[in-house]
Design an enzyme around this catalytic site. Structure first.
Site, PDB file in Angstrom:
ATOM      1  N   ASP A 196       0.826  -1.205   0.000  1.00  0.00           N
ATOM      2  CA  ASP A 196       0.000   0.000   0.000  1.00  0.00           C
ATOM      3  C   ASP A 196       0.865   1.262   0.000  1.00  0.00           C
ATOM      4  OD1 ASP A 196      -2.513  -0.895  -0.329  1.00  0.00           O
ATOM      5  OD2 ASP A 196      -3.096  -0.844   1.773  1.00  0.00           O
TER       6      ASP A 196
ATOM      7  N   ASP B 272     -10.668  -6.870  11.292  1.00  0.00           N
ATOM      8  CA  ASP B 272     -10.457  -8.309  11.484  1.00  0.00           C
ATOM      9  C   ASP B 272     -11.512  -8.937  12.403  1.00  0.00           C
ATOM     10  OD1 ASP B 272      -9.418  -6.758  13.494  1.00  0.00           O
ATOM     11  OD2 ASP B 272      -7.463  -7.715  13.547  1.00  0.00           O
TER      12      ASP B 272
HETATM   13  O1  LIG Z   1      -3.512   1.159   4.571  1.00  0.00           O
HETATM   14  C1  LIG Z   1      -2.995   0.198   5.139  1.00  0.00           C
HETATM   15  C2  LIG Z   1      -2.684   0.192   6.518  1.00  0.00           C
HETATM   16  C3  LIG Z   1      -2.081  -0.935   7.074  1.00  0.00           C
HETATM   17  N1  LIG Z   1      -1.783  -2.015   6.314  1.00  0.00           N
HETATM   18  C4  LIG Z   1      -1.120  -3.207   6.912  1.00  0.00           C
HETATM   19  O2  LIG Z   1      -1.889  -3.720   7.962  1.00  0.00           O
HETATM   20  C5  LIG Z   1      -1.074  -4.358   8.918  1.00  0.00           C
HETATM   21  C6  LIG Z   1      -1.487  -3.950  10.328  1.00  0.00           C
HETATM   22  O3  LIG Z   1      -1.353  -2.585  10.525  1.00  0.00           O
HETATM   23  P1  LIG Z   1      -0.571  -1.935  11.767  1.00  0.00           P
HETATM   24  O4  LIG Z   1      -0.521  -0.483  11.532  1.00  0.00           O
HETATM   25  O5  LIG Z   1       0.674  -2.685  12.023  1.00  0.00           O
HETATM   26  O6  LIG Z   1      -1.611  -2.152  12.939  1.00  0.00           O
HETATM   27  P2  LIG Z   1      -1.498  -3.021  14.289  1.00  0.00           P
HETATM   28  O7  LIG Z   1      -2.109  -2.217  15.381  1.00  0.00           O
HETATM   29  O8  LIG Z   1      -0.191  -3.610  14.538  1.00  0.00           O
HETATM   30  O9  LIG Z   1      -2.492  -4.185  13.823  1.00  0.00           O
HETATM   31  C7  LIG Z   1      -3.152  -5.092  14.646  1.00  0.00           C
HETATM   32  O10 LIG Z   1      -4.520  -4.744  14.679  1.00  0.00           O
HETATM   33  C8  LIG Z   1      -5.146  -4.654  13.394  1.00  0.00           C
HETATM   34  C9  LIG Z   1      -6.597  -4.243  13.603  1.00  0.00           C
HETATM   35  O11 LIG Z   1      -7.211  -5.003  14.579  1.00  0.00           O
HETATM   36  C10 LIG Z   1      -4.996  -5.981  12.637  1.00  0.00           C
HETATM   37  O12 LIG Z   1      -5.490  -5.840  11.337  1.00  0.00           O
HETATM   38  C11 LIG Z   1      -3.551  -6.386  12.570  1.00  0.00           C
HETATM   39  O13 LIG Z   1      -3.377  -7.613  11.923  1.00  0.00           O
HETATM   40  C12 LIG Z   1      -2.994  -6.459  13.976  1.00  0.00           C
HETATM   41  O14 LIG Z   1      -1.625  -6.828  13.923  1.00  0.00           O
HETATM   42  C13 LIG Z   1       0.371  -3.992   8.561  1.00  0.00           C
HETATM   43  O15 LIG Z   1       0.989  -5.111   7.962  1.00  0.00           O
HETATM   44  C14 LIG Z   1       0.213  -2.873   7.565  1.00  0.00           C
HETATM   45  O16 LIG Z   1       1.238  -2.879   6.619  1.00  0.00           O
HETATM   46  C15 LIG Z   1      -2.090  -2.019   4.958  1.00  0.00           C
HETATM   47  O17 LIG Z   1      -1.807  -2.989   4.249  1.00  0.00           O
HETATM   48  N2  LIG Z   1      -2.690  -0.912   4.407  1.00  0.00           N
END
Ligand SMILES: O=c1ccn([C@@H]2O[C@H](COP(=O)(O)OP(=O)(O)O[C@H]3O[C@H](CO)[C@@H](O)[C@H](O)[C@H]3O)[C@@H](O)[C@H]2O)c(=O)[nH]1
Ligand SMILES: [Mn+2]
Length: 606
Positions: free
Chosen positions: A140, A446
């Site tokens: 992204d 999720d």
């Molecule tokens: O526009 C976007 C924004 C994020 N991501 C991906 O989404 C994942 C999770 O995003 P992150 O910012 O790391 O959020 P976290 O708070 O770590 O995410 C936790 O919480 C999210 C919402 O509950 C879940 O989707 C994730 O899997 C979980 O690890 C990462 O691999 C990002 O690269 C995208 O692909 N596109």
């Protein structure tokens, strides 16, 4: 037919010590009833000071009691799973289904390309027939730096995969492996190969890091692959066409590793972004991946991981399949969730980033009540379930249908035809993001998606193997931790307050105990209000000389003090115990959400 052919591919065990926990909960319940009896029988009369504070306190306590009830429902009956991979292999080794693996990344600065490709390499190296694996990276960030790193990874995989398989390495993320592995000096042949591969990895890492630091692709590199030409048209990361490059086409007979074994398919995708279209963050990325992969490999099982969560266990895919392919119970399984585990937890884990209580106590409890939630990463989905299909009793996955499939088009044609699937307007006037794929309009897409899948009749499974399936990066600073928790609290509460509320969506679709379990996270947010009330108001009242707690004497004293002793003792066993059993430190314990017992203790001591 061998005699183990009828044996199941997995087993389920009840947790030990449940009776003790249930007895303890009963004790808390009795204590709570005494508190309510007192609150109701001693309300200050109209005009007496403290009447409203008293009533407020009563409602806070009612709320805590409800919240305690919900946590107790979750913890009542945890179950644990165990798989039999040897039986799976014995019965289905030749007929194993294809697996599509989705890795999501969003920003080359926050998520460095080297980290991303380590995750990619770790999943390419699964102990699984490589021709049946297809790995898709969704970028992204739309970054040529990440694309370059993927190109490097596709080359390095030719050396890395055979090396992993030859020496049965764990973990299979090169960075994580070389960080901890000790050079095998005693075995000269191995030692030579080991240091060559390590050197090749270090060289690649350096090249990628240098390019990342530079912030742009040199002319020399850009000549290496026609894919770089795509970036001529990229205006910004929020405004560009779909970029889709099949870096390794598994169907290509020349796609071989250095040992002559086939390689997994490897695809780079930056879906189309236009400023006038909402991209729906990770959920949008996942849905584009579901569609694009359906044109290329269309495997019946999809594994998704965040780019900071590498595979730590090369058997996880086989573990997951033991649930999906079990002859008796497998057909109903919609997704198999692995715990989120982290490799960067600080010594005292003061912000409770390890999520130990959630992962080791609550999720097994969810599983006992009907199935865990989907937590966004480390999850194997059945494609049909994720794509919106309802479960019905006659459903039978045809594992062969997928493996017999053959795509005729050349790689280039396939790239072109699949691009359309990742365009911005593809989803207009469709059910994508609503009934199909990952749901939109939630900060916790999720949890909402998992709930919907369960409400469509599918069962989910929680599987926590001894060797962790995936290891990621947890927030370590107060700010990061607050941002994450705020997002979760907000997002979960929104689910509760919407038409997706577990009691509405789940009504008659999932068991009541699972509907209740689903409240545990949405209620974090409102619980913070009652907590604040409970902390602030009694202290203020004390300053004015108004006591909201009973003066203890006589029989009540005897009862309460003995209760407090028992309670504190038990709280140590179960509260601290729960935390430390889950591997945490005592300091992190204060941050777990055992509110009611804490307040009971406050009562009895005051
Ligand atoms: O526009 C976007 C924004 C994020 N991501 C991906 O989404 C994942 C999770 O995003 P992150 O910012 O790391 O959020 P976290 O708070 O770590 O995410 C936790 O919480 C999210 C919402 O509950 C879940 O989707 C994730 O899997 C979980 O690890 C990462 O691999 C990002 O690269 C995208 O692909 N596109
Ligand atoms: Mn993350």
């Amino acid at each position: 037919m061998a005699k183990d052919d009828n044996l199941p591919l997995f087993e389920t065990k009840l947790a030990k010590g449940r009776i003790l926990f249930q007895f303890y909960s009963l004790l808390i319940f009795v204590g709570t009833c005494f508190i309510f009896a007192y609150r109701l029988s001693h309300i200050p009369a109209k005009g007496e000071p403290g009447r409203w504070a008293w009533i407020g306190l009563f409602f806070s306590e009612l709320w805590f009691c409800f919240y305690w009830f919900v946590t107790t429902v979750v913890r009542w009956n945890p179950i644990y799973r165990n798989t039999f991979k040897d039986r799976l292999s014995h019965r289905y080794e030749k007929a194993l289904p294809g697996i599509d693996i989705f890795v999501c990344t969003a920003d080359p600065v926050i998520e460095p390309p080297v980290m991303v490709i380590n995750t990619v390499l770790s999943v390419m190296a699964y102990d699984y027939p490589p021709e049946k694996l297809s790995v898709y990276l969704s970028d992204d960030g739309g970054s040529d730096l990440t694309f370059y790193a993927m190109l490097e990874a596709s080359r390095f995989s030719k050396i890395w995969l055979p090396f992993c398989k030859k020496f049965k390495l764990e973990p299979r993320s090169p960075e994580a492996y070389f960080r901890t592995a000790v050079e095998p000096l005693g075995e000269p042949v191995l030692a030579k190969e080991w240091s060559t591969v390590k050197m090749l990895y270090e060289d690649m890492k350096k090249r990628i890091e240098n390019t990342t630091k530079l912030g742009q692709i040199s002319e020399e590199i850009s000549k290496e692959h026609k894919g770089f030409n795509e970036w001529i048209l990229v205006a910004s990361r929020h405004d560009h066409q779909t970029i889709l490059q099949i870096l390794i086409d598994g169907r290509d007979s020349e796609a071989m590793d250095i040992q002559g074994q086939p390689l997994p398919t490897l695809v780079y995708l930056a879906r189309e972004k236009r400023t006038q279209y909402h991209h729906h963050f990770k959920a949008g990325a996942m849905n584009a991946l579901i569609r694009v992969s359906s044109g290329i490999s269309n495997s019946p099982i999809i594994l998704n991981v965040d780019c900071d969560m590498y595979s730590n266990n090369s058997k996880s895919v086989r573990d997951g399949l033991c649930f999906f392919m079990d002859e008796e119970k497998g057909n109903k399984v919609g997704f198999v969730q692995f715990p989120q585990a982290f490799e960067n937890i600080t010594k005292n884990d003061v912000y409770s980033s390890s999520l130990n209580v959630t992962m080791q106590m609550e999720m097994p409890g969810f599983d006992g009540n009907g199935g865990p939630c989907y937590i966004g990463t480390g999850c194997l989905h059945r494609r049909e379930a994720l794509s919106g299909k309802k479960y019905n009793k006659n459903f039978m996955e045809d594992w062969k249908r997928w493996s017999n499939r053959s795509v005729e088009e050349s790689t280039r044609v396939l790239e072109e035809t699949s691009k359309v699937l990742a365009s911005c307007n593809y989803e207009e006037n469709t059910q994508w993001g609503k009934e199909i794929g990952v749901k939109y309009d939630s900060a916790v897409e999720d949890v909402l998606t998992g709930l919907a899948i369960q409400c469509r009749g599918w069962r989910s499974i929680y599987f926590s193997p001894e060797r962790k399936g995936f290891l990621g990066v947890a927030p370590t600073t107060l700010l990061q931790s607050l941002v994450q928790h705020r997002r979760w609290s907000d997002g979960d509460f929104q689910i509760f307050a919407s038409r997706h509320c577990p009691f509405v969506l789940g009504y008659k679709n999932i068991p009541l105990k699972l509907q209740l379990s689903y409240c545990i996270y949405p209620l974090w947010a409102p619980t913070s209000l009652t907590t604040l009330y409970y902390v602030i108001v009694p202290s203020l009242c004390l300053l004015k000389g108004i006591s909201l707690f009973p003066q203890i004497h006589g029989f009540l004293h005897l009862y309460l003090s003995s209760f407090s002793t028992v309670h504190i003792a038990l709280e140590n066993v179960f509260g601290l115990g729960a935390h430390s059993r889950a591997g945490g430190m005592i300091k992190g314990c204060g941050y777990t959400e055992e509110q009611l017992p804490t307040f009971l203790a406050c009562w009895t001591i005051s």
